[in-house]
Design a protein around this motif. Structure first.
Motif, PDB file in Angstrom:
ATOM      1  N   ILE A 173       2.827  37.578  51.195  1.00  0.00           N
ATOM      2  CA  ILE A 173       1.597  37.528  51.991  1.00  0.00           C
ATOM      3  C   ILE A 173       1.262  38.919  52.537  1.00  0.00           C
ATOM      4  CG2 ILE A 173       0.558  36.596  54.103  1.00  0.00           C
ATOM      5  CD1 ILE A 173       2.239  34.042  53.588  1.00  0.00           C
ATOM      6  N   LYS A 174       2.291  39.621  52.996  1.00  0.00           N
ATOM      7  CA  LYS A 174       2.086  40.982  53.510  1.00  0.00           C
ATOM      8  C   LYS A 174       1.504  41.880  52.422  1.00  0.00           C
ATOM      9  CE  LYS A 174       4.614  44.965  55.368  1.00  0.00           C
ATOM     10  NZ  LYS A 174       5.960  45.480  55.779  1.00  0.00           N
ATOM     11  N   TYR A 175       2.019  41.759  51.189  1.00  0.00           N
ATOM     12  CA  TYR A 175       1.513  42.565  50.095  1.00  0.00           C
ATOM     13  C   TYR A 175       0.040  42.262  49.824  1.00  0.00           C
ATOM     14  CZ  TYR A 175       0.757  44.384  45.400  1.00  0.00           C
ATOM     15  OH  TYR A 175       0.230  45.052  44.322  1.00  0.00           O
ATOM     16  N   ALA A 176      -0.318  40.964  49.825  1.00  0.00           N
ATOM     17  CA  ALA A 176      -1.714  40.582  49.571  1.00  0.00           C
ATOM     18  C   ALA A 176      -2.641  41.144  50.647  1.00  0.00           C
ATOM     19  CB  ALA A 176      -1.834  39.061  49.497  1.00  0.00           C
ATOM     20  N   LYS A 177      -2.181  41.159  51.886  1.00  0.00           N
ATOM     21  CA  LYS A 177      -3.013  41.630  52.995  1.00  0.00           C
ATOM     22  C   LYS A 177      -3.161  43.152  52.987  1.00  0.00           C
ATOM     23  CE  LYS A 177      -2.174  37.938  56.379  1.00  0.00           C
ATOM     24  NZ  LYS A 177      -1.566  37.599  57.702  1.00  0.00           N
ATOM     25  N   THR A 178      -2.154  43.857  52.484  1.00  0.00           N
ATOM     26  CA  THR A 178      -2.153  45.319  52.571  1.00  0.00           C
ATOM     27  C   THR A 178      -2.287  45.973  51.195  1.00  0.00           C
ATOM     28  OG1 THR A 178       0.271  45.347  52.492  1.00  0.00           O
ATOM     29  CG2 THR A 178      -0.760  45.280  54.665  1.00  0.00           C
ATOM     30  N   TYR A 179      -2.743  45.208  50.199  1.00  0.00           N
ATOM     31  CA  TYR A 179      -2.830  45.689  48.824  1.00  0.00           C
ATOM     32  C   TYR A 179      -3.626  46.982  48.735  1.00  0.00           C
ATOM     33  CZ  TYR A 179      -4.072  45.844  43.873  1.00  0.00           C
ATOM     34  OH  TYR A 179      -4.254  46.233  42.571  1.00  0.00           O
ATOM     35  N   SER A 180      -3.035  47.991  48.077  1.00  0.00           N
ATOM     36  CA  SER A 180      -3.717  49.272  47.883  1.00  0.00           C
ATOM     37  C   SER A 180      -3.015  50.045  46.777  1.00  0.00           C
ATOM     38  CB  SER A 180      -3.705  50.105  49.171  1.00  0.00           C
ATOM     39  OG  SER A 180      -2.388  50.521  49.485  1.00  0.00           O
ATOM     40  N   LEU A 181      -3.687  51.053  46.237  1.00  0.00           N
ATOM     41  CA  LEU A 181      -3.101  51.900  45.210  1.00  0.00           C
ATOM     42  C   LEU A 181      -1.886  52.640  45.756  1.00  0.00           C
ATOM     43  CD1 LEU A 181      -3.108  53.246  42.428  1.00  0.00           C
ATOM     44  CD2 LEU A 181      -4.766  54.906  43.328  1.00  0.00           C
ATOM     45  N   TRP A 182      -1.989  53.128  46.994  1.00  0.00           N
ATOM     46  CA  TRP A 182      -0.886  53.875  47.586  1.00  0.00           C
ATOM     47  C   TRP A 182       0.346  52.994  47.770  1.00  0.00           C
ATOM     48  CZ3 TRP A 182       1.516  58.057  47.868  1.00  0.00           C
ATOM     49  CH2 TRP A 182       2.394  58.368  48.905  1.00  0.00           C
ATOM     50  N   LEU A 183       0.135  51.734  48.179  1.00  0.00           N
ATOM     51  CA  LEU A 183       1.262  50.804  48.320  1.00  0.00           C
ATOM     52  C   LEU A 183       1.904  50.555  46.964  1.00  0.00           C
ATOM     53  CD1 LEU A 183       2.990  48.840  49.946  1.00  0.00           C
ATOM     54  CD2 LEU A 183       1.213  47.104  49.631  1.00  0.00           C
ATOM     55  N   ASN A 184       1.090  50.407  45.923  1.00  0.00           N
ATOM     56  CA  ASN A 184       1.630  50.211  44.577  1.00  0.00           C
ATOM     57  C   ASN A 184       2.492  51.390  44.136  1.00  0.00           C
ATOM     58  OD1 ASN A 184       0.319  47.783  44.449  1.00  0.00           O
ATOM     59  ND2 ASN A 184      -1.043  48.334  42.763  1.00  0.00           N
ATOM     60  N   ILE A 185       2.017  52.597  44.418  1.00  0.00           N
ATOM     61  CA  ILE A 185       2.770  53.800  44.039  1.00  0.00           C
ATOM     62  C   ILE A 185       4.121  53.829  44.746  1.00  0.00           C
ATOM     63  CG2 ILE A 185       2.818  56.316  44.205  1.00  0.00           C
ATOM     64  CD1 ILE A 185      -0.238  56.266  43.813  1.00  0.00           C
ATOM     65  N   LYS A 186       4.145  53.487  46.032  1.00  0.00           N
ATOM     66  CA  LYS A 186       5.402  53.476  46.782  1.00  0.00           C
ATOM     67  C   LYS A 186       6.371  52.440  46.220  1.00  0.00           C
ATOM     68  CE  LYS A 186       3.724  52.994  50.978  1.00  0.00           C
ATOM     69  NZ  LYS A 186       3.723  52.896  52.465  1.00  0.00           N
ATOM     70  N   ILE A 187       5.840  51.273  45.838  1.00  0.00           N
ATOM     71  CA  ILE A 187       6.701  50.220  45.289  1.00  0.00           C
ATOM     72  C   ILE A 187       7.275  50.641  43.940  1.00  0.00           C
ATOM     73  CG2 ILE A 187       6.685  47.881  44.332  1.00  0.00           C
ATOM     74  CD1 ILE A 187       4.707  47.116  46.542  1.00  0.00           C
ATOM     75  N   ILE A 188       6.468  51.318  43.110  1.00  0.00           N
ATOM     76  CA  ILE A 188       6.952  51.793  41.808  1.00  0.00           C
ATOM     77  C   ILE A 188       8.097  52.783  41.993  1.00  0.00           C
ATOM     78  CG2 ILE A 188       6.348  53.191  39.800  1.00  0.00           C
ATOM     79  CD1 ILE A 188       3.571  51.903  39.867  1.00  0.00           C
ATOM     80  N   PHE A 189       7.956  53.720  42.931  1.00  0.00           N
ATOM     81  CA  PHE A 189       9.017  54.693  43.160  1.00  0.00           C
ATOM     82  C   PHE A 189      10.270  54.021  43.703  1.00  0.00           C
ATOM     83  CE2 PHE A 189       5.689  58.012  42.956  1.00  0.00           C
ATOM     84  CZ  PHE A 189       6.359  58.934  42.145  1.00  0.00           C
TER      85      PHE A 189
END
Length: 390
Positions: free
Chosen positions: A362-378
């Motif tokens: 739920i937190k991911y859905a609420k805060t979804y962004s390109l920058w968050l995706n990049i941090k998760i990939i790293f």
């Protein structure tokens, strides 16, 4: 649910698909019948479901207008026959139709479409009418381009490894190398989810001895606990099993009666997972440890079913349990290969409670962004080599 059309066979077909929960209005008298059936009062925030035959649309134009005025959140499905030729979806969309389906849609496909319809109608109920059409999740074009390039490049680079893994799985045990299972992703879309097989093909014969391994059991001392009854198995292991009166999820089966008895408890405990699962093969244990079993999902990404980063797509029966406003928010984000909860405590045996995992989605859905995706990939690159067996 209401059906508007003149074809008896088609109505009976949909009536059976919906277990008789369908009322019929016919042809030129549809508006008059609708007024008698539905009345003239406003329906508030209800979002009724209507199936309308394509070849009757011109005859029932006034009825459609009436339905949209009485039920401004109505969900209209155009039912078409393949012999009628091509249908302009844009034209019907401007008329207020939300979806289209053939009049010979299979029972499984229809059931999967109902998952999406139920999700969308729920969003319609929660939508301010002044905002216009309900807003579902849409993957940004930039991220979609990244997904295509990344998955295509990864498949090319990793193809030798994937071929070697496929050969190792085939040599160690009988069964399919890759299995498909139905999963629910973004906007409740159901798709075929791909993984390398990591369990023995006779997993169904060892069901009762495995309930003690369920990490997410709410109360392991209760024999009737939902999670203990809902036993995980590899889908390749149920191919020859007796499945009468059984419900089948992604990698579990459960007796229907026990499922119905335990559904209330399951709502508190939707996720199931085993620790140190004895049914996993030697190759399976290795490919799971290094997440190699997930590599076939690159094809899901390339196809558009999933994204590189997102919430984990859920098996059908687990997704059904997450239906309240807050829980359903997890589906307003892409389904992904990796995600927020995958990089949280990944090296600690995957010990996230069902509630912790759900809240991270739920937190991911609420805060979804390109920058968050990049941090998760790293973070994924540093977390994918796990210290413990999960």
């Amino acid at each position: 649910m209401i059906y508007i059309g003149e074809t008896d066979n088609t109505f009976r077909y949909f009536w059976n698909l919906l277990d008789g929960n369908l009322h019929r209005l016919s042809g030129a008298t549809a508006e008059a019948e609708a007024r008698l059936l539905l009345g003239k009062s406003s329906s508030g925030n209800r979002s009724e479901l209507f199936f309308i035959e394509a070849h009757t649309v011109e005859k029932v134009r006034s009825c459609i207008d009436y339905l949209k005025s009485v039920y401004p959140r109505a969900y209209l499905v155009l039912v078409y026959n393949h012999d009628d030729g091509e249908h302009d979806s844009k034209q019907y969309e401007t008329m207020g139709f939300n979806d289209m389906m053939p009049d010979d849609i299979s029972k499984d496909d229809f059931r999967q479409r109902l998952y999406v319809i139920n999700f969308v109608t729920k969003k319609l109920r929660d939508t301010d009418l002044h905002e216009g059409k309900v807003k579902l999740f849409k993957l940004p074009i930039g991220i979609r381009i990244f997904d295509i390039l990344f998955s295509l490049g990864a498949l090319i680079v990793l193809s030798p490894l994937m071929l070697a893994v496929a050969l190792a799985i085939r040599l160690e045990s009988k069964g399919r190398v890759i299995y498909k299972s139905k999963r629910v992703g973004s906007n409740y879309k159901v798709f075929d989810f791909l993984k390398f097989r990591s369990m023995y093909a006779d997993a169904d014969k060892r069901l009762k001895e495995l309930s003690q391994y369920n990490q997410y059991a709410a109360d392991k001392d209760k024999k009737d606990d939902a999670s203990a009854q809902k036993i995980h198995i590899d889908s390749s292991g149920i191919e020859n099993a007796d499945l009468s009166n059984m419900l089948i999820g992604d990698d579990y089966i459960i007796e229907e009666e026990k499922y119905l008895d335990s559904i209330v408890e399951e709502q508190k405990n939707a996720f199931v997972k085993f620790e140190h699962d004895p049914r996993i093969t030697k190759v399976g244990r290795f490919i799971r440890k290094y997440s190699i079993d997930e590599l076939p999902q690159l094809f899901n990404v390339l196809k558009g079913d999933m994204s590189i980063v997102g919430n984990r797509p859920l098996p059908l029966y687990e997704a059904e349990l997450l239906t309240n406003d807050e829980d359903a928010l997890r589906f307003m984000a892409p389904a992904g290969l990796t995600g927020l909860w995958q990089v949280e405590k990944r090296g600690e045996g995957g010990r996230l409670s069902a509630e912790e995992r759900k809240q991270l989605d739920i937190k991911y859905a609420k805060t979804y962004s390109l920058w968050l995706n990049i941090k998760i990939i790293f973070r994924t690159f540093t977390a994918f080599i796990q210290k413990d067996d999960v």
